[in-house]
Design an enzyme around this catalytic site. Structure first.
Site, PDB file in Angstrom:
ATOM      1  CG  HIS A 152       2.061  13.177 -69.268  1.00  0.00           C
ATOM      2  ND1 HIS A 152       2.253  13.790 -70.488  1.00  0.00           N
ATOM      3  CD2 HIS A 152       0.730  12.842 -69.246  1.00  0.00           C
ATOM      4  CE1 HIS A 152       1.116  13.848 -71.154  1.00  0.00           C
ATOM      5  NE2 HIS A 152       0.160  13.255 -70.422  1.00  0.00           N
ATOM      6  CG  HIS A 198       0.889  17.359 -67.641  1.00  0.00           C
ATOM      7  ND1 HIS A 198       1.094  17.912 -68.875  1.00  0.00           N
ATOM      8  CD2 HIS A 198       0.091  16.284 -67.861  1.00  0.00           C
ATOM      9  CE1 HIS A 198       0.447  17.227 -69.800  1.00  0.00           C
ATOM     10  NE2 HIS A 198      -0.170  16.221 -69.206  1.00  0.00           N
ATOM     11  CG  HIS A 213      -3.118   8.878 -70.801  1.00  0.00           C
ATOM     12  ND1 HIS A 213      -4.126   9.711 -70.376  1.00  0.00           N
ATOM     13  CD2 HIS A 213      -2.048   9.692 -71.024  1.00  0.00           C
ATOM     14  CE1 HIS A 213      -3.689  10.960 -70.346  1.00  0.00           C
ATOM     15  NE2 HIS A 213      -2.429  10.973 -70.732  1.00  0.00           N
ATOM     16  CG  HIS A 245      -5.405  17.944 -74.177  1.00  0.00           C
ATOM     17  ND1 HIS A 245      -6.504  17.134 -74.007  1.00  0.00           N
ATOM     18  CD2 HIS A 245      -4.336  17.115 -74.222  1.00  0.00           C
ATOM     19  CE1 HIS A 245      -6.119  15.876 -73.953  1.00  0.00           C
ATOM     20  NE2 HIS A 245      -4.810  15.826 -74.089  1.00  0.00           N
ATOM     21  CD  GLU A 264      -1.871  12.717 -74.431  1.00  0.00           C
ATOM     22  OE1 GLU A 264      -2.417  13.780 -74.753  1.00  0.00           O
ATOM     23  OE2 GLU A 264      -1.276  12.561 -73.340  1.00  0.00           O
TER      24      GLU A 264
END
Length: 306
Positions: A152, A198, A213, A245, A264
């Site tokens: 993502h 996501h 990112h 997270h 990431e």
């Protein structure tokens, strides 16, 4: 209702020096270089079936040129193209071959200023290093962090309400998680076109078209810890992590490429089904939402964008 967008297909990232960028994306992150063309290099993660998912373009400034989503078939691409036009979005038709071995693409600019595109056809070379029949568990000669897929992007821009409406109503995405301020305004949205929590996310920011990112998936928390070791071995600039997270519950670490673009890698994370309620975080809890363990925001994480 889902409208035929399947998954993130590719991202084109601007870098200042291709050789330095390859040390980051190929040798450290573990993507496989598949082709070069003029000022661009094409790479893929080993589990991806399409020929490439990451395009590095040498440029004078860092950032993201565009993010592409793959749709079900050419008929779906026609339908979504018309839906964008009917919604009032200007589209640019990019002919097949503009990206090597990729079919025609439909490009549009989101209300946040970011360029997106849809495509249905790209040459499929299969998972790298393993056969399609009776495959082994993984290739033996992977490098670095052994990233498994491009997962993502997180993007910063001003009109995330406009983006939400466009992606949900026209493209068929779902809102999985959100961050709201005390007046119930959305300041962060996490959108999915799949079972992932996501596939693209947006944070409200006064400037348009900012790149936070690109994210790549690893298999386990131990892989994330190993990634931290490799970041240190390569003397790559660390942003933050390893940590977890609160949003999406992914186990994560952030670091920078030599051009200043943030990368990431993460493992875990929630899944999503369309009958689930939207998960809401209050902006006062944003520290815990982003960095669950220490519950404090890193100013660099909020302010360093390309």
């Amino acid at each position: 209702m889902k409208k035929g967008v399947m998954r993130p297909g590719h991202v084109q990232i601007r870098v200042l020096d291709l050789d330095e960028a390859l040390d980051h994306y190929r040798d450290l992150l573990g993507l496989i270089e598949v082709a070069r063309e003029n000022d661009r290099v094409f790479l893929k993660a080993w589990t991806e079936v399409d020929e490439y998912s990451v395009v590095l373009r040498q440029a004078d400034t860092a950032g993201m040129d565009f993010m592409g989503f793959k749709v079900l078939d050419e008929g779906t691409l026609d339908n979504l193209r018309q839906a964008l036009i009917d919604y009032g979005v200007a589209v640019q038709d990019i002919p097949a071959g503009d990206l090597p071995n990729c079919g025609r693409r439909v490009r549009f600019t989101a209300p946040t200023g970011h360029n997106f595109e849809l495509f249905a056809t790209k040459n499929q070379t299969g998972k790298w290093g393993i056969a399609d029949r009776n495959p082994e568990a993984w290739p033996r000669d992977l490098k670095g962090m052994k990233a498994t897929r491009f997962d993502h992007c997180l993007l910063y821009g001003d009109d995330i309400d406009g983006v939400l409406d466009l992606f949900v109503e026209v493209l068929g995405f779902d809102l999985a998680e959100q961050v709201i301020d005390p007046e119930n305004n959305k300041v962060g949205i996490f959108l999915t076109c799949s079972m992932k929590e996501h596939d693209v996310a947006f944070i409200k920011h006064e400037e348009k078209d900012k790149f936070h990112h690109a994210s790549f998936y690893l298999n386990t928390w131990e892989d994330v810890l190993r990634a931290a070791d490799l970041i240190s071995m390569h003397d790559a600039p660390l942003d933050i992590g390893p940590t977890r997270h609160g949003l999406t519950h992914g186990q994560t670490i952030y670091f920078f490429d030599p051009s200043g673009n943030r990368t990431e890698v993460f493992a875990g994370g929630d899944y999503f089904y369309p009958d689930q309620k939207v998960v809401t975080w209050e902006v006062e809890q944003l520290g815990k939402a982003i960095f669950y363990h220490d519950r404090q925001l890193n100013e660099r994480f909020l302010s360093v964008l390309t």
